[in-house]
Scaffold this active site. Structure first.
Site, PDB file in Angstrom:
ATOM      1  CG  ASP A 152      -1.900   1.098   1.282  1.00 34.38           C
ATOM      2  OD1 ASP A 152      -2.722   1.164   0.354  1.00 34.38           O
ATOM      3  OD2 ASP A 152      -1.881   1.890   2.241  1.00 34.38           O
ATOM      4  CD  GLU A 182      16.090 -13.780   4.022  1.00 34.55           C
ATOM      5  OE1 GLU A 182      15.250 -14.297   4.809  1.00 34.55           O
ATOM      6  OE2 GLU A 182      16.733 -12.747   4.286  1.00 34.55           O
TER       7      GLU A 182
END
Length: 559
Positions: free
Chosen positions: A219, A270
């Site tokens: 956002d 990751e």
């Protein structure tokens, strides 16, 4: 804890799922209510996942469901690691996530990093702390101007109307510092130069990634970094301007935001499964928007210049061509969108005159109102064009039913902060957030088991309910299903677009893979090339049709 199935967890460099996916936005409070309290919830989402499978989407994006006082419909977050009881529990989320993954649907969740709720423990700690304290350093507290600090630090205005600053009362009762809120006063902005804020959001990302989410919609992605001098914004914001024209304000699009997303890119790298970041990044040009999706930043960003383009063939061709040059230049897909929870639904917007702010909404006293028949016809044609474009696409819940903006909402029902902070000057976004109609003859049209609905649903929505369209081959629902199935079968998301000339200035014509797309945006019928029409946006265009009516688009095998 649920994990994404192996089939969804493989990494495919260069062919990641988000490059071509059709992603369906769920606005949870308006999607489906399983509890009967009149507000949609996570169990309601789980109950309708099979409906999304039959629609043919690849993923869902859920607007915020976190703990929140709901001053801005959940975009004021008090706890980023928990579900608000309004929407259920963390167990409900995990069950929904597992059920979606079991059906091959990926799940993106909303992340709100620009600001928190004023009820967030950090902000409550800041209010109790002294000026200059570490607690206040997580937010943007400043001394006021004027002889006694009685004026805001600068002239910045809130997106929702009024000043972007609120003065606090210090613990000893004296008028004190001011804090920045680019939106509602209940949404204080974080200070993203603070390493503690940076580390907190790394931790929040990992919390949801560890639960198995496939990515985040970010956002206000363009707003996190503010200029160091906090100087006035001149000239003042034009209240009649479009959303894009506001981007020259100094608190949007600072270069430092890109380093944040490089950092986040490293975090999601990751994890396996081609996790994705999609930015809500309003920028003045497509080239600046594309900067958010460079190879080491986000994976997607909404193509808002495309969303705000009017029903004009020349303008649409221009923004499509520009997009298909800018995004591939940085190794990213274009990400197309026509509607979301912040703008007038495109079944209404496309029948409005150009200009005006797309987040101001429509209401009983709006000077210009769309024709619902013309608006829906254009919306169906626009969606037919969009879903043929290379790249990814987002759908907003209810557009597959042809839902228009709800204009005749009573004043007392409206809840958007924009409506409240402007004293009714702006109708705001409630009209695009009215709960969905599922069953024509049921209470609340099947949205809620006992007929409760947090916003009133119009009577004419009975004809648009999902069950009313289920077996109607001329319905908007059937159109979307056909478009998505054909898009997938033909590989349109991964193909290349070739423009076709010779159809006139009021026609969009292009070829993508084996599909020829022709859209008539003019005021008279046009002649189609020979071939077979596979999909038509309007009923009554035969498979071997020679004429294409106005405001209609087709996919065909030209022969």
């Amino acid at each position: 804890m649920p994990q994404t199935p192996a089939a969804l967890r493989e990494n495919h460099p260069g062919a990641e799922w988000w490059r071509t996916a059709v992603i369906y936005q769920i606005y949870p409070r308006s999607f489906a209510d399983a509890s009967g309290n009149g507000t949609g919830d996570l169990r309601g989402v789980t109950a309708h996942l099979d409906d999304l499978v039959s629609l043919g989407v690849d993923a869902v994006w859920l607007s915020p469901f976190y703990r929140s006082p709901q001053k801005d419909a959940g975009y004021d977050v008090a706890d980023y690691r928990d579900v608000d009881p309004l929407f259920g529990t963390l167990d409900d989320f995990d069950e929904m996530l597992a059920a979606a993954h079991a059906r091959g649907i990926r799940v993106i969740v909303d992340l709100v990093p620009n600001h928190s709720s004023d009820q967030h423990p950090w902000f409550q700690e800041a209010l109790a702390a002294a000026p200059g304290s570490a607690a206040r350093g997580r937010y943007l507290f400043h001394e006021g101007t004027g002889a006694h600090g009685e004026l805001p630090p600068n002239n910045w205005e809130s997106v929702f109307g009024g000043p972007a600053w609120t003065r606090v009362t210090e613990p000893d009762g004296r008028p004190g510092q001011w804090y920045l809120h680019l939106f509602d006063p209940g949404q204080p902005d974080f200070d993203w130069s603070n390493p503690e804020v940076q580390e907190e959001f790394r931790s929040i990302l990992r919390f949801w990634l560890d639960r198995g989410v496939d990515g985040f919609r970010v956002d206000v992605a363009h707003g996190l970094i503010k200029p160091e001098d906090f100087s006035d914004h001149l000239p003042p914001i034009d209240r009649e301007a479009t959303e894009l024209s506001l981007q020259d304000a100094p608190y949007w699009g600072q270069d430092g935001v890109h380093e944040i997303y490089r950092d986040w890119h490293r975090v999601i790298a990751e994890y396996d499964g081609d996790r994705a970041l999609c930015g809500e990044a309003w920028a003045p040009t497509i080239e600046k928007t594309a900067m958010f999706v460079r190879a080491d930043e986000m994976q997607q960003t909404f193509n808002f210049p495309y969303l705000v383009t009017g029903w004009d063939a020349g303008e649409l061709r221009g923004v499509i061509a520009e997009s298909l040059a800018a995004y591939p230049a940085v190794g990213a897909p274009a990400t197309w969108v026509l509607s979301n929870h912040d703008v007038i639904r495109h079944a209404s917007r496309l029948d409005l005159p150009p200009g005006g702010r797309h987040d101001e909404g429509l209401g009983p006293l709006s000077p210009v109102k769309p024709d619902p028949v013309s608006g829906l016809r254009r919306a169906r044609a626009a969606s037919t064009v969009m879903l043929a474009l290379p790249g990814s696409a987002y759908l907003y819940q209810g557009e597959e039913l042809g839902l228009p903006e709800v204009i005749e909402l009573p004043d007392e029902a409206r809840q958007d902060p924009s409506w409240l902070r402007t004293g009714g000057e702006r109708y705001g976004r409630d009209g695009c957030r009215v709960p969905l109609p599922w069953v024509a003859a049921a209470p609340a049209y099947g949205f809620s088991p006992d007929g409760a609905s947090w916003l009133p649903q119009p009577a004419e929505w009975a004809a648009l309910a999902r069950d009313a369209q289920e077996d109607d081959p001329d319905s908007t629902l059937w159109l979307y299903r056909t478009l998505l199935a054909t898009r997938r079968a033909e590989g349109l998301g991964a193909s290349a677009l070739e423009w076709l000339d010779g159809y006139g200035d009021d026609v969009l014509a292009f070829r993508n893979g084996n599909i020829t797309v022709i859209a008539n945006l003019g005021d008279r019928s046009i002649t189609l090339p020979s071939g077979t029409v596979l999909v038509a946006s309007a009923p009554g265009v035969p498979a071997g049709g020679a004429q294409l009516p106005v405001d209609t688009a087709v996919w065909m095998h030209a022969g």
